[in-house]
Enzyme design. Structure first.
Site, PDB file in Angstrom:
ATOM      1  N   HIS A  12       0.823  -1.205   0.000  1.00 19.17           N
ATOM      2  CA  HIS A  12       0.000   0.000   0.000  1.00 19.17           C
ATOM      3  C   HIS A  12       0.859   1.258   0.000  1.00 19.17           C
ATOM      4  O   HIS A  12       0.468   2.298  -0.510  1.00 19.17           O
ATOM      5  CB  HIS A  12      -0.901   0.043   1.237  1.00 19.17           C
TER       6      HIS A  12
ATOM      7  N   THR B 210      -6.090   7.693   6.584  1.00 17.73           N
ATOM      8  CA  THR B 210      -6.535   7.749   5.179  1.00 17.73           C
ATOM      9  C   THR B 210      -6.620   6.355   4.567  1.00 17.73           C
ATOM     10  O   THR B 210      -6.837   6.217   3.362  1.00 17.73           O
ATOM     11  CB  THR B 210      -5.597   8.621   4.320  1.00 17.73           C
ATOM     12  N   THR B 211      -6.417   5.334   5.386  1.00 20.76           N
ATOM     13  CA  THR B 211      -6.541   3.945   4.923  1.00 20.76           C
ATOM     14  C   THR B 211      -7.458   3.210   5.905  1.00 20.76           C
ATOM     15  O   THR B 211      -7.621   3.663   7.044  1.00 20.76           O
ATOM     16  CB  THR B 211      -5.162   3.244   4.919  1.00 20.76           C
TER      17      THR B 211
ATOM     18  N   HIS C  56       2.850   8.903  -0.042  1.00 17.18           N
ATOM     19  CA  HIS C  56       1.739   8.789  -0.989  1.00 17.18           C
ATOM     20  C   HIS C  56       2.105   9.539  -2.260  1.00 17.18           C
ATOM     21  O   HIS C  56       2.590  10.668  -2.198  1.00 17.18           O
ATOM     22  CB  HIS C  56       0.467   9.407  -0.410  1.00 17.18           C
TER      23      HIS C  56
ATOM     24  N   HIS D 114       3.798  11.229   5.270  1.00 17.43           N
ATOM     25  CA  HIS D 114       3.034  11.267   6.522  1.00 17.43           C
ATOM     26  C   HIS D 114       3.901  10.732   7.661  1.00 17.43           C
ATOM     27  O   HIS D 114       4.300   9.570   7.620  1.00 17.43           O
ATOM     28  CB  HIS D 114       1.767  10.403   6.405  1.00 17.43           C
TER      29      HIS D 114
ATOM     30  N   HIS E  58       5.626   7.337   5.993  1.00 17.70           N
ATOM     31  CA  HIS E  58       5.362   6.654   4.733  1.00 17.70           C
ATOM     32  C   HIS E  58       4.971   7.683   3.681  1.00 17.70           C
ATOM     33  O   HIS E  58       4.807   8.864   3.999  1.00 17.70           O
ATOM     34  CB  HIS E  58       4.264   5.595   4.928  1.00 17.70           C
TER      35      HIS E  58
HETATM   36 ZN   LIG Z   1      -0.570   8.188   4.899  1.00 18.02          ZN
END
Ligand SMILES: [Zn+2]
Length: 243
Positions: free
Chosen positions: A83, A194-195, A110, A127, A108
């Site tokens: 992810h 957000t996941t 995005h 993030h 992590h």
């Molecule tokens: Zn994130």
């Protein structure tokens, strides 16, 4: 011969599928519009009223305390979990907010960015996920624009694991300060993961000033992730954004 060719092609086409059977994805039947239906635990993704990411518009002026980053050099591990590319850090990096200490757990990436600033998307967003002693979460987000190469990303990109869930160790301590802009002015609002499971009650801080990475650094991220990993922006529902 023919059979072998078919097999090779099938292998090639099946490669983009990540972890054999991911619980959720960024597109298709398990994509963001369906997260809330995929598991009873993911209900908040659908029913939540304070979801992330958001389009940051019309912030209200407030007397926000300066952000104090007490980040030091730290040895870390890096994993591509299918992810995102996630870096775990030793727990000695702290941010103070609202009189509480928040300890950095992991960070992590995005691509493209999840949050937007006045409608603008950025090619990359980092993030930094922190938690307090009471398990309250604080995410500090940093936007990246294409520009000069970012030295702090070098060791991460050099160590990218080939396989999903394979853990790479970064042997030398890494200074993560260059992942943050000089100017730490920020937007603040309340939001969610957000996941899935899209848990709410998170404190969100998005730094106003982007940092840079080079086009070739961005391409390494895109190649490793193989797909966009940004959840679409969510309604504000009356939330206030302060700056
Ligand atoms: Zn994130």
């Amino acid at each position: 011969m023919k059979k072998q060719l078919f097999f090779t092609l099938a292998m090639a086409f099946s490669l983009p599928a990540f972890a054999s059977n991911p619980l959720w994805t960024y597109e298709g039947a398990k994509g963001p519009g369906h997260w809330g239906e995929l598991s009873p635990d993911y209900g908040t993704c659908h029913s939540g009223k304070f979801q992330s990411p958001i389009d940051i518009r019309q912030p209200v002026n407030a007397d926000l305390a300066p952000l104090n980053l007490h980040y030091q050099n730290t040895a870390e591990t890096l994993v591509n979990n299918g992810h995102t590319l996630q870096v775990s850090v030793q727990e000695n990096e702290e941010v103070e907010l609202d009189g509480q200490k928040f300890t950095l757990q992991q960070y992590h990436f995005h691509t493209p960015s999840e949050n937007l600033i006045a409608g603008k998307s950025f090619p990359l967003e980092a993030h930094f996920v922190h938690s307090s002693d009471n398990n309250e979460l604080l995410v500090v987000a940093v936007m990246f624009n294409i520009g000069a190469e970012n030295p702090a990303l070098g060791p991460l990109l050099a160590a990218l694991p080939e396989k999903i869930d394979e853990v790479a160790t970064l042997n030398q301590p890494m200074n993560i300060r260059p992942l943050f802009p000089e100017n730490l002015h920020y937007y603040r609002f309340s939001g969610s993961l957000t996941t899935p499971p899209c848990t709410e009650g998170l404190r969100w801080i998005v730094l106003k000033e982007p940092v840079t990475l080079s086009q070739s650094q961005l391409e390494k991220f895109q190649h490793a992730l193989r797909h966009a990993n940004n959840r679409p922006v969510q309604p504000l529902n009356g939330r206030m954004i302060v700056e």
